[in-house]
Scaffold this motif. Structure first.
Motif, PDB file in Angstrom:
ATOM      1  N   ALA A 171     -41.514 -87.191 -67.667  1.00 36.74           N
ATOM      2  CA  ALA A 171     -41.338 -88.638 -67.805  1.00 36.74           C
ATOM      3  C   ALA A 171     -42.348 -89.218 -68.799  1.00 36.74           C
ATOM      4  O   ALA A 171     -42.004 -90.074 -69.615  1.00 36.74           O
ATOM      5  N   LYS A 172     -43.577 -88.762 -68.725  1.00 29.29           N
ATOM      6  CA  LYS A 172     -44.608 -89.260 -69.644  1.00 29.29           C
ATOM      7  C   LYS A 172     -44.267 -88.895 -71.090  1.00 29.29           C
ATOM      8  O   LYS A 172     -44.396 -89.727 -71.995  1.00 29.29           O
ATOM      9  N   LEU A 173     -43.835 -87.654 -71.301  1.00 27.29           N
ATOM     10  CA  LEU A 173     -43.456 -87.253 -72.654  1.00 27.29           C
ATOM     11  C   LEU A 173     -42.244 -88.029 -73.155  1.00 27.29           C
ATOM     12  O   LEU A 173     -42.165 -88.376 -74.345  1.00 27.29           O
ATOM     13  N   ALA A 174     -41.303 -88.318 -72.268  1.00 30.68           N
ATOM     14  CA  ALA A 174     -40.136 -89.111 -72.670  1.00 30.68           C
ATOM     15  C   ALA A 174     -40.552 -90.524 -73.052  1.00 30.68           C
ATOM     16  O   ALA A 174     -40.059 -91.085 -74.036  1.00 30.68           O
ATOM     17  N   ARG A 175     -41.472 -91.110 -72.277  1.00 34.44           N
ATOM     18  CA  ARG A 175     -41.938 -92.458 -72.606  1.00 34.44           C
ATOM     19  C   ARG A 175     -42.704 -92.472 -73.926  1.00 34.44           C
ATOM     20  O   ARG A 175     -42.574 -93.401 -74.715  1.00 34.44           O
ATOM     21  N   LEU A 176     -43.515 -91.440 -74.166  1.00 29.62           N
ATOM     22  CA  LEU A 176     -44.248 -91.360 -75.431  1.00 29.62           C
ATOM     23  C   LEU A 176     -43.296 -91.205 -76.614  1.00 29.62           C
ATOM     24  O   LEU A 176     -43.623 -91.599 -77.735  1.00 29.62           O
TER      25      LEU A 176
ATOM     26  N   THR B  97     -36.559 -95.419 -72.773  1.00 34.68           N
ATOM     27  CA  THR B  97     -36.689 -96.528 -71.834  1.00 34.68           C
ATOM     28  C   THR B  97     -37.075 -95.972 -70.459  1.00 34.68           C
ATOM     29  O   THR B  97     -37.007 -94.765 -70.223  1.00 34.68           O
ATOM     30  N   TYR B  98     -37.469 -96.862 -69.545  1.00 33.36           N
ATOM     31  CA  TYR B  98     -37.850 -96.416 -68.205  1.00 33.36           C
ATOM     32  C   TYR B  98     -36.696 -95.722 -67.467  1.00 33.36           C
ATOM     33  O   TYR B  98     -36.913 -94.675 -66.848  1.00 33.36           O
TER      34      TYR B  98
END
Length: 66
Positions: free
Chosen positions: A26-31, A35-36
């Motif tokens: 999730a962190k890598l996707a946000r970076l 979107t959330y």
């Protein structure tokens, strides 16, 4: 060590590993700019993948050791 203790300890370790993998995904996707909701979807996919891999390894070890 009783068998139930070993099973519960192993389940706890697998769940911790799955949560860590999901959080990292999730962190890598946000970076990457997701979107959330998209990051949550990636995290859920990673969590399910870790649990599936653990089940596959358990099945393979069960077939080999018995």
């Amino acid at each position: 060590m009783p068998a139930l203790t070993v099973v519960l300890f192993t389940v706890c370790l697998i769940m911790i590993a799955a949560f860590i993998a999901a959080a990292a995904a999730a962190k890598l996707a946000r970076l990457d700019g997701a979107t959330y909701p998209a990051a949550c979807l990636v995290a859920a996919t990673a969590f399910a993948a870790v649990l599936t891999l653990a089940a596959a390894v358990t099945g393979a070890l069960n077939a080999v050791l018995t």
